[in-house]
Design a protein around this motif. Structure first.
Motif, PDB file in Angstrom:
ATOM      1  N   THR A 493       0.807  -1.219   0.000  1.00 18.39           N
ATOM      2  CA  THR A 493       0.000   0.000   0.000  1.00 18.39           C
ATOM      3  C   THR A 493       0.844   1.274   0.000  1.00 18.39           C
ATOM      4  OG1 THR A 493      -0.149   0.012   2.423  1.00 18.39           O
ATOM      5  CG2 THR A 493      -1.852  -1.206   1.217  1.00 18.39           C
ATOM      6  N   ASP A 494       2.162   1.133   0.076  1.00 23.03           N
ATOM      7  CA  ASP A 494       3.037   2.302   0.028  1.00 23.03           C
ATOM      8  C   ASP A 494       2.941   2.960  -1.346  1.00 23.03           C
ATOM      9  OD1 ASP A 494       3.937   1.888   2.593  1.00 23.03           O
ATOM     10  OD2 ASP A 494       5.662   0.680   1.961  1.00 23.03           O
ATOM     11  N   PRO A 495       2.987   4.277  -1.403  1.00 26.92           N
ATOM     12  CA  PRO A 495       2.933   4.948  -2.720  1.00 26.92           C
ATOM     13  C   PRO A 495       4.098   4.568  -3.622  1.00 26.92           C
ATOM     14  CG  PRO A 495       3.450   6.503  -0.946  1.00 26.92           C
ATOM     15  CD  PRO A 495       3.024   5.235  -0.291  1.00 26.92           C
ATOM     16  N   GLU A 496       5.278   4.306  -3.019  1.00 26.90           N
ATOM     17  CA  GLU A 496       6.422   3.888  -3.838  1.00 26.90           C
ATOM     18  C   GLU A 496       6.155   2.540  -4.506  1.00 26.90           C
ATOM     19  OE1 GLU A 496       8.175   6.116  -0.229  1.00 26.90           O
ATOM     20  OE2 GLU A 496       6.568   4.684  -0.644  1.00 26.90           O
ATOM     21  N   PHE A 497       5.579   1.608  -3.735  1.00 27.28           N
ATOM     22  CA  PHE A 497       5.296   0.283  -4.282  1.00 27.28           C
ATOM     23  C   PHE A 497       4.238   0.373  -5.377  1.00 27.28           C
ATOM     24  CE2 PHE A 497       3.824  -4.004  -4.647  1.00 27.28           C
ATOM     25  CZ  PHE A 497       4.883  -4.811  -4.253  1.00 27.28           C
ATOM     26  N   ILE A 498       3.199   1.149  -5.140  1.00 26.16           N
ATOM     27  CA  ILE A 498       2.121   1.279  -6.126  1.00 26.16           C
ATOM     28  C   ILE A 498       2.656   1.868  -7.430  1.00 26.16           C
ATOM     29  CG2 ILE A 498      -0.046   2.458  -6.622  1.00 26.16           C
ATOM     30  CD1 ILE A 498      -0.687   2.297  -3.629  1.00 26.16           C
ATOM     31  N   THR A 499       3.541   2.854  -7.322  1.00 22.49           N
ATOM     32  CA  THR A 499       4.108   3.479  -8.517  1.00 22.49           C
ATOM     33  C   THR A 499       4.984   2.504  -9.291  1.00 22.49           C
ATOM     34  OG1 THR A 499       4.082   5.649  -7.448  1.00 22.49           O
ATOM     35  CG2 THR A 499       5.519   5.383  -9.354  1.00 22.49           C
ATOM     36  N   LEU A 500       5.853   1.778  -8.599  1.00 25.07           N
ATOM     37  CA  LEU A 500       6.754   0.839  -9.273  1.00 25.07           C
ATOM     38  C   LEU A 500       6.010  -0.365  -9.828  1.00 25.07           C
ATOM     39  CD1 LEU A 500       9.717   0.904  -6.711  1.00 25.07           C
ATOM     40  CD2 LEU A 500       9.696   1.916  -8.995  1.00 25.07           C
ATOM     41  N   ALA A 501       4.903  -0.745  -9.188  1.00 25.32           N
ATOM     42  CA  ALA A 501       4.162  -1.935  -9.619  1.00 25.32           C
ATOM     43  C   ALA A 501       3.546  -1.768 -11.003  1.00 25.32           C
ATOM     44  CB  ALA A 501       3.073  -2.271  -8.599  1.00 25.32           C
ATOM     45  N   LYS A 502       3.501  -0.553 -11.511  1.00 23.92           N
ATOM     46  CA  LYS A 502       2.969  -0.345 -12.862  1.00 23.92           C
ATOM     47  C   LYS A 502       3.878  -0.919 -13.932  1.00 23.92           C
ATOM     48  CE  LYS A 502       0.688   3.926 -11.373  1.00 23.92           C
ATOM     49  NZ  LYS A 502       0.639   5.418 -11.531  1.00 23.92           N
ATOM     50  N   ASP A 503       5.130  -1.146 -13.590  1.00 24.19           N
ATOM     51  CA  ASP A 503       6.102  -1.708 -14.542  1.00 24.19           C
ATOM     52  C   ASP A 503       6.386  -3.153 -14.151  1.00 24.19           C
ATOM     53  OD1 ASP A 503       8.168  -2.350 -16.252  1.00 24.19           O
ATOM     54  OD2 ASP A 503       9.234  -0.451 -15.965  1.00 24.19           O
ATOM     55  N   ARG A 504       5.937  -4.106 -14.949  1.00 22.23           N
ATOM     56  CA  ARG A 504       6.123  -5.526 -14.644  1.00 22.23           C
ATOM     57  C   ARG A 504       7.578  -5.962 -14.788  1.00 22.23           C
ATOM     58  NH1 ARG A 504       3.291  -8.718 -11.826  1.00 22.23           N
ATOM     59  NH2 ARG A 504       3.755 -10.504 -13.174  1.00 22.23           N
ATOM     60  N   ASP A 505       8.388  -5.153 -15.439  1.00 19.82           N
ATOM     61  CA  ASP A 505       9.812  -5.476 -15.524  1.00 19.82           C
ATOM     62  C   ASP A 505      10.539  -5.167 -14.218  1.00 19.82           C
ATOM     63  OD1 ASP A 505       9.411  -6.247 -18.105  1.00 19.82           O
ATOM     64  OD2 ASP A 505      10.177  -4.395 -19.005  1.00 19.82           O
ATOM     65  N   ILE A 506       9.859  -4.466 -13.302  1.00 14.49           N
ATOM     66  CA  ILE A 506      10.447  -4.120 -12.003  1.00 14.49           C
ATOM     67  C   ILE A 506       9.810  -4.946 -10.896  1.00 14.49           C
ATOM     68  CG2 ILE A 506      10.806  -2.276 -10.324  1.00 14.49           C
ATOM     69  CD1 ILE A 506      10.816  -0.286 -12.624  1.00 14.49           C
ATOM     70  N   VAL A 507       8.502  -4.849 -10.756  1.00 13.96           N
ATOM     71  CA  VAL A 507       7.778  -5.561  -9.702  1.00 13.96           C
ATOM     72  C   VAL A 507       7.173  -6.815 -10.301  1.00 13.96           C
ATOM     73  CG1 VAL A 507       5.925  -5.441  -8.001  1.00 13.96           C
ATOM     74  CG2 VAL A 507       7.307  -3.415  -8.497  1.00 13.96           C
ATOM     75  N   ASN A 508       7.845  -7.925 -10.064  1.00  6.49           N
ATOM     76  CA  ASN A 508       7.411  -9.212 -10.602  1.00  6.49           C
ATOM     77  C   ASN A 508       7.972 -10.306  -9.693  1.00  6.49           C
ATOM     78  OD1 ASN A 508       6.946 -11.591 -12.058  1.00  6.49           O
ATOM     79  ND2 ASN A 508       7.191 -10.551 -14.040  1.00  6.49           N
ATOM     80  N   GLN A 509       7.110 -10.979  -8.942  1.00  7.03           N
ATOM     81  CA  GLN A 509       7.551 -11.995  -7.987  1.00  7.03           C
ATOM     82  C   GLN A 509       8.323 -13.114  -8.668  1.00  7.03           C
ATOM     83  OE1 GLN A 509       7.340 -11.756  -4.751  1.00  7.03           O
ATOM     84  NE2 GLN A 509       6.702 -13.633  -3.742  1.00  7.03           N
ATOM     85  N   SER A 510       7.933 -13.477  -9.880  1.00  7.66           N
ATOM     86  CA  SER A 510       8.637 -14.543 -10.604  1.00  7.66           C
ATOM     87  C   SER A 510      10.072 -14.149 -10.906  1.00  7.66           C
ATOM     88  CB  SER A 510       7.895 -14.880 -11.901  1.00  7.66           C
ATOM     89  OG  SER A 510       6.589 -15.343 -11.635  1.00  7.66           O
ATOM     90  N   LEU A 511      10.295 -12.868 -11.216  1.00 10.95           N
ATOM     91  CA  LEU A 511      11.656 -12.397 -11.478  1.00 10.95           C
ATOM     92  C   LEU A 511      12.492 -12.385 -10.206  1.00 10.95           C
ATOM     93  CD1 LEU A 511      10.999  -9.416 -13.922  1.00 10.95           C
ATOM     94  CD2 LEU A 511      12.168 -11.542 -14.469  1.00 10.95           C
ATOM     95  N   TRP A 512      11.881 -12.021  -9.102  1.00 14.87           N
ATOM     96  CA  TRP A 512      12.626 -11.946  -7.844  1.00 14.87           C
ATOM     97  C   TRP A 512      13.051 -13.325  -7.354  1.00 14.87           C
ATOM     98  CZ3 TRP A 512       8.437  -8.371  -5.241  1.00 14.87           C
ATOM     99  CH2 TRP A 512       8.474  -7.119  -5.854  1.00 14.87           C
ATOM    100  N   LEU A 513      12.335 -14.375  -7.748  1.00 16.52           N
ATOM    101  CA  LEU A 513      12.608 -15.724  -7.251  1.00 16.52           C
ATOM    102  C   LEU A 513      13.341 -16.585  -8.269  1.00 16.52           C
ATOM    103  CD1 LEU A 513       9.235 -16.415  -5.415  1.00 16.52           C
ATOM    104  CD2 LEU A 513      11.468 -16.081  -4.372  1.00 16.52           C
TER     105      LEU A 513
END
Length: 693
Positions: A493-513
């Motif tokens: 719910t952080d504004p930083e997370f919400i902003t970054l989550a718009k780009d799937r090349d950045i916020v992507n659980q599959s990429l992190w794992l």
């Protein structure tokens, strides 16, 4: 006092094997509940007397006193039975002279804070003496073995051994096989105040933007390239004492920090959320081109828009001050040509990458090799800059973790922010309340808010935390409690997370794992998220040891030295192929309500980790010395061993006596938790045994 309690508990366990006389349970229960309070001072004097007068007569007096204690607590047993019991205990090495000598020597050594060396054979013999093979085998069955991983075997060992490997770890060296060459070993050998030094090549960069941001045309290019987040995070002062304390807990064998709370590391998730770097994309690699001075001048004119002098070039690297001076004298305006805008943006991204994200130890220059990945502005965003930064950080940590290393480079600002966000005793307090976390609005252009790393810009107060003291940082990490480490500092719910989550090349659980190699030109580092699943809100199982340590060691020898002109894309073709097929190697685990670990993980981790780094002995006449907290953990281990010894006894038909012993085992468990956590754990607050402990 602990010796008396230990002997008393062992007698209780042996007594359970024989049938207790009927009609005396109530009497015995009363005696057991009051013997410690009534005879506390008397027993303490006896142990001290034995330690001071270590001779045959004092040993004999001690055995007679044990018999007297048993007479006082069990009136239903005659003298001959007690003498037989003492004889049996002596035969079983429970209170034998040699056994008691060993316990006494260890207690005396701990009291005087002097280390001695105990051979591995003696440690194994003492472990059998304390636990017994039958008890060990029965305990092993209670801890399940995870499929495909190392078995979780509980360890019941004598905590009073002063052998450094036993007290400090690792007790099982199969995982941390490089301990003899590790920086933490040098601390034990006397290098307690040696601090790493770092050099940064970004000072000239930030002087360009002290009063205003770059032109909106440059900012648009930075967003396209994926470097906008790094720019917005700015520059913070790096505390190299903190970095040194973290490096002392970094392990090349696993690419993780070994804290008291478990393994943890900087992950692709951290790089993505703290700096807003893309994880998806091509690996950052290329050819290590060798150019003459004239060729370097021509290349700089084409890519950066100026021709450096011969003195501003050094072995294929460009002095940062020369580039910063050029950019200051030729800023971008509304009337600037598109070529000039691209050259200015390229120079800014070049300094961000070589001076902040992947800075080496030179502090004054950046290799022109990196410019080849910025030649086409539209293609810069297709690279996986996040994985390249993490590979560079891992290599620098592994390099600095060796003995006798004095320098460190890499994204140390990122590492320091990571520690501040996760380890609460290290977190400073913001003094500057006007940190710019807003959008940048320039005419009709609205640029996004910065990522998490920008929260730490500005002045900090260290009145509630430490600063510039490697001894204190080391002590904080040695005593870190479970609640002081944040496994998941990011809130969706952080504004930083919400902003970054718009780009799937950045916020992507599959990429992190992903479980694949990380690549940055000559560097290849293995990424192991399966060892830190709690950082992703998953259940942590017992991880297996790295399958190919010889390959890991060989990869750490791969660098640019002596490899001028090498095509690293061809040289690392095998690992680049693995990166291109990265989605075939990702962890598929269900997300839980909170980070947890499977049964047996803690016991396995305590056996394989380096528990402490601070030396117990007083090696200096002044300054912070840590000793007592480590001894408290040793006493807690001793109490846990005693509890296990009680619980694994052979059950008796006497139900009341079994219940009584189970109660005392619970008391000992709570006492151990209180010592280890320096407080009563929340899940034990309702237990009736807490007050008695």
């Amino acid at each position: 006092m602990l010796l008396c309690i230990d002997e008393y508990v062992r007698w209780l366990c042996d007594d359970c094997k024989a049938e207790a006389p009927k009609g005396n349970i109530g009497k015995r229960k009363v005696d057991l509940a009051t013997v410690q309070t009534e005879e506390n001072n008397k027993k303490t004097r006896r142990v001290k007397e034995f330690i001071v007068n270590n001779n045959a007569s004092s040993k004999q007096r001690y055995e007679e006193n044990i018999v007297t204690d048993i007479n006082e607590s069990t009136t239903s047993t005659n003298d001959s039975t007690l003498e037989n019991k003492v004889s049996d205990q002596r035969d079983q090495k429970c209170i034998s002279s040699s056994s008691f000598d060993s316990d006494t020597d260890r207690l005396r050594s701990c009291s005087k804070k002097k280390r001695t060396v105990v051979s591995s054979e003696n440690v194994a013999e003492e472990q059998m003496h304390v636990t017994g093979s039958a008890n060990t085998s029965s305990l092993r069955d209670e801890f399940p073995k995870h499929e495909g991983t190392t078995a979780a075997e509980p360890v019941i060992e004598p905590v009073w051994s002063t052998d450094s490997q036993h007290v400090y770890g690792p007790r099982d060296a199969s995982l941390l096989y490089l301990q003899a060459k590790h920086r933490s070993q040098a601390v034990m050998e006397g290098a307690i105040d040696e601090t790493l030094r770092g050099r940064r090549a970004d000072k000239g960069l930030w002087s360009l933007f002290q009063k205003r941001h770059p032109h909106r045309r440059v900012l648009r290019n930075l967003v396209r390239m994926g470097f906008y987040g790094v720019y917005r995070c700015g520059r913070i002062a790096v505390d190299y004492h903190l970095i040194t304390a973290l490096v002392e807990r970094w392990r090349q064998e696993t690419h993780t920090f070994h804290f008291r709370t478990g393994e943890a590391t900087v992950t692709l998730q951290d790089v993505a959320l703290m700096w807003g770097l893309r994880i998806e994309g091509r690996p950052v690699t290329g050819v290590d081109v060798t150019r003459s001075v004239g060729d370097c001048q021509v290349y700089c004119q084409l890519m950066l828009g100026f021709t450096p002098t011969e003195s501003q070039l050094r072995g294929g690297s460009l002095h940062v001050s020369a580039l910063a001076s050029h950019m200051k004298n030729r800023p971008v305006t509304d009337d600037s040509s598109e070529e000039h805008v691209e050259q200015y943006t390229r120079g800014l991204a070049f300094m961000l990458f070589g001076g902040v994200m992947c800075s080496d130890k030179t502090s004054t220059s950046i290799s022109l090799m990196y410019l080849q990945n910025f030649e086409v502005i539209d293609e810069v965003g297709s690279y996986s800059w996040g994985s390249a930064v993490l590979a560079f950080l891992y290599r620098e940590l592994c390099w600095a973790a060796h003995k006798n290393k004095s320098n460190i480079g890499g994204p140390l600002q990122l590492l320091q922010i990571w520690a501040w966000m996760r380890i609460s005793p290290l977190t400073p307090v913001h003094v500057d309340k006007n940190v710019d976390m807003s959008q940048i609005v320039d005419h009709d252009n609205v640029f996004p808010i910065p990522p998490y790393g920008a929260r730490w810009i500005g002045r900090m107060s260290y009145t509630q935390s430490s600063r510039h003291s490697v001894r204190l940082y080391r002590a904080i990490l040695d005593q870190m409690l479970p609640h002081q480490f944040s496994w998941q500092p990011y809130d969706r719910t952080d504004p930083e997370f919400i902003t970054l989550a718009k780009d799937r090349d950045i916020v992507n659980q599959s990429l992190w794992l992903l479980t694949c190699p990380l690549i940055c030109f000559s560097l290849v580092e293995i990424y192991r998220p399966e060892r830190v699943l709690r950082q992703f809100g998953m259940r942590q199982h017992i991880p297996s040891n790295p399958s190919n340590p010889e390959c890991d060691i060989a990869l750490h020898k791969s660098d640019r030295r002596g490899n001028a002109g090498r095509n690293w894309e061809e040289h690392h073709n095998r690992y680049i192929f693995e990166w291109r097929n990265r989605y075939k190697h990702t962890i598929d685990a269900s997300t839980l309500a909170g980070p947890t670990s499977e049964k047996g993980y803690d016991a396995w981790y305590e056996r394989h980790t380096r528990r402490f780094v601070s030396p117990v002995d007083t090696l200096r006449n002044s300054g912070l010395q840590i000793g007592d907290p480590i001894f408290m953990d040793m006493v807690a281990d001793k109490l846990t061993s005693m509890s296990m010894l009680i619980r694994t006894r052979t059950p008796n038909d006497d139900v009341a006596l079994n219940d009584l012993l189970e109660k005392y085992a619970g008391v000992v468990d709570v006492a151990a938790c209180m010592l280890r956590n320096r407080r009563v754990p929340e899940h034990m607050l309702h237990m009736s045994t807490t007050r008695e402990a």
